[in-house]
Structures are given as C-alpha cells and as structure tokens.
Design an enzyme around this catalytic site. Sequence first.
Site, short mmCIF file in Angstrom:
data_model
loop_
_atom_site.label_atom_id
_atom_site.label_comp_id
_atom_site.label_asym_id
_atom_site.label_seq_id
_atom_site.Cartn_x
_atom_site.Cartn_y
_atom_site.Cartn_z
N LEU A 108 87.05 -1.89 152.98
CA LEU A 108 87.34 -0.50 152.64
C LEU A 108 88.59 -0.35 151.77
O LEU A 108 89.58 -1.06 151.94
CB LEU A 108 87.55 0.31 153.93
N HIS A 109 88.49 0.59 150.84
CA HIS A 109 89.63 0.97 150.01
C HIS A 109 89.77 2.48 150.07
O HIS A 109 89.02 3.15 150.80
CB HIS A 109 89.47 0.45 148.58
N GLY A 123 80.02 8.08 146.86
CA GLY A 123 81.06 8.19 145.83
C GLY A 123 80.47 8.37 144.44
O GLY A 123 79.45 7.76 144.10
N MET A 128 79.69 -0.85 152.74
CA MET A 128 79.48 -2.29 152.90
C MET A 128 80.82 -2.94 153.27
O MET A 128 81.00 -4.14 153.12
CB MET A 128 78.91 -2.90 151.62
N ARG A 165 84.98 -4.88 144.71
CA ARG A 165 84.84 -6.04 143.82
C ARG A 165 86.07 -6.25 142.93
O ARG A 165 86.15 -7.26 142.25
CB ARG A 165 83.58 -5.89 142.97
N GLN A 221 73.53 5.47 141.76
CA GLN A 221 73.15 5.37 143.17
C GLN A 221 73.11 6.75 143.82
O GLN A 221 72.17 7.09 144.55
CB GLN A 221 74.14 4.46 143.90
N GLN A 277 69.94 -5.40 148.57
CA GLN A 277 70.33 -4.78 147.30
C GLN A 277 71.03 -5.76 146.37
O GLN A 277 71.49 -5.37 145.30
CB GLN A 277 71.17 -3.52 147.54
N HIS A 320 86.68 4.71 149.85
CA HIS A 320 85.96 4.92 151.11
C HIS A 320 86.73 5.90 151.99
O HIS A 320 86.14 6.77 152.65
CB HIS A 320 85.84 3.60 151.89
O1 PAF Z 1 77.64 2.00 147.94
C1 PAF Z 1 77.51 1.12 148.83
O2 PAF Z 1 78.49 0.59 149.37
C2 PAF Z 1 76.11 0.69 149.24
O3 PAF Z 1 75.25 0.67 148.15
C3 PAF Z 1 75.55 1.52 150.39
C4 PAF Z 1 75.36 2.98 149.98
C5 PAF Z 1 76.48 1.46 151.59
C6 PAF Z 1 74.18 0.97 150.80
O4 PAF Z 1 74.27 -0.34 151.22
#
Ligand code: PAF
Length: 302
Positions: A47-48, A165, A44, A205, A171, A75, A51
Amino acid sequence: MSFFPGETVTENAAARVVRGVGELRAALVPARRAGQTIGLVPTMGFLHDGHASLLRAARAECDVVVMSLFVNPTQFGPNEDLDRYPRDEERDLRVASEAGVDLVFAPTVEEMYPDRAATTVEVSGNLTSVLDGDPSRRGAAHFRGVTTIVAKLFNIVGPDVGYFGQKDAQQAAVIKRMARDLSFPLRVEVMPTVREEDGLAMSSRNVYLEPADRLRAVAISRALAAAEQQALALDSLDAGLAAARIELAAAAIEPEYLEARDAETLEPAEHLRAGRPVLIAVAAQVGGARLIDNVLVEPIAD
Ligand code: PAF
C-alpha cells in the site's frame, strides 16, 4: 506513528484479518442486518498513499470498511511480474489499521480460485481492446482477470460502494461498465490519482525504479501536464499530444502509447467538447518499471 506523511492519525483498532470467503460473509452479517453501509477497497497490497486515499474515502462515507489484499494471478500475463510483485502483508495490515479499516480480506489463491475455476467475467469490445488491452500490450486477458476477481469480490463482500483509483483509468472504466452491465447494486467511486511531490503518480511498481530512472520517470507527469495545458490553450488535442511527446523525448522515454480517448467509452477523441472529458493516457517502460498515467481534459463550458 503515521505511515502517511502530513496526516495526524488517531489510534484505530487493529483491522481484523479474514482469509476465508465463508468467514468474511459471516463477519459482515451483523452489519448487513443492522442496515449499515459497506465500502470495499480492492487492493493487491504494498500500500501507498494512493491506496490510503481510497481507504480514507471509504472510512468517511461507509459504516464498515473492507479492504481486500490479494495479488490476483489471473490479471498477470506469462511474461509479467507476478512472481516479483512487491509484497509486505505485515506493513499493509498496519497501514490498513491506521486508516480505520474494519476487515482485511486476505485470501489464498486456492480460496479465490478453487478447483481451477472455469468461469470468467469479461467486458468485451473497445473498452478492453485498446490502450493496455491492445493484444501487443497487456491484452484483453488482463482485464478479464481484473473483472473476474472484482466481480467475485463484489459478490463476496456485497459492498454499497467500491473504491478505485483514477490512475488505472481504463480499469475504472471497465469496472464501471461491468457493474452496470451485470446490475451490481453498488456505486463505483473513482478517486483522483495521488502523486509524489515531484508529480510521479504513486504506484506499487515504482519500487522497480533505479534512482536515475526514478528521476526520468517524472517526465511522464510533466508530459501529461503539458498535454493538458496545450490542448486547452490551443483547443487542440493534437497540440496537447505533441507537447507531451516533446517532454517524453527530452527524458528519452519512448511511450508504448500516448493517446486521447473519450474518458467513458475509450473511443478515439479528436476534439475537445464541454461535458465530454477526454482521457489522455500514457504507458511507458522506464528502466525496470512499466508505468501508466493519465490526465482528464475538459474545456470549461462558456
Ligand atoms: O488495481 C488493482 O490493484 C487491481 O487491479 C485490483 C482492482 C485490486 C484487482 O486485482
């Protein structure tokens, strides 16, 4: 220049940015025809180095690396942070290029959800109704949003490997289950949590943390380290959870949850058993940020 401390970066070509589903599929046709492997890193953005570790793994293992960059509205709950979720596409594109990403898929909301799409993908049961899925927390709707967008990305990109991750352990478990249940022909790779030097798990966040809360937030990783150490030393998950609670209380952090669960099924775990990793997961509001983190605990077989 490197965006990732400590890493020497060689010059990589700029990643190609693609906004349309059709354009992305067309861009991947030559690679698919040539039998090349495709790695997908869904993000999303903002990036850090967490990622970046996924991107590096994909770059090392796959011929073609696709990164998606999409703040997925489905989500987020109505009272969550969709509007203020941090965004910096320009910087994300530089980071992706430096990490050797070939294609960045950065669609609009309309491109991903045309005509108010009526189809969703949901993993039912325990995996999505406990921890963050509990109705008093983010709820199952959060995971429905995640699995719907990830299923769409899997369908659009057709990757051989999808990278996620361990910080978002629930998730990852849900996505693994979805991939298995829906027979997606790919491997779900879950990479270790990347931490700041003081132990705080990296998260987009974390920018919500004021300096004093940033200092307090370290208690979360300290609590998990204490939990692991005590659980293994005393062969007791209860002892581990008690040790974690003490660390959190010392930093005036009241956990939303702090639980020990089977890492794969997320059923409650009462005992440690070799070959059956236990996930100790925590969520807590620290100042302006809701933080989650976890540790996998597994006794070494004799
Ligand atoms: O982990 C995330 O950043 C999000 O939940 C993902 C997997 C990109 C789905 O939007």
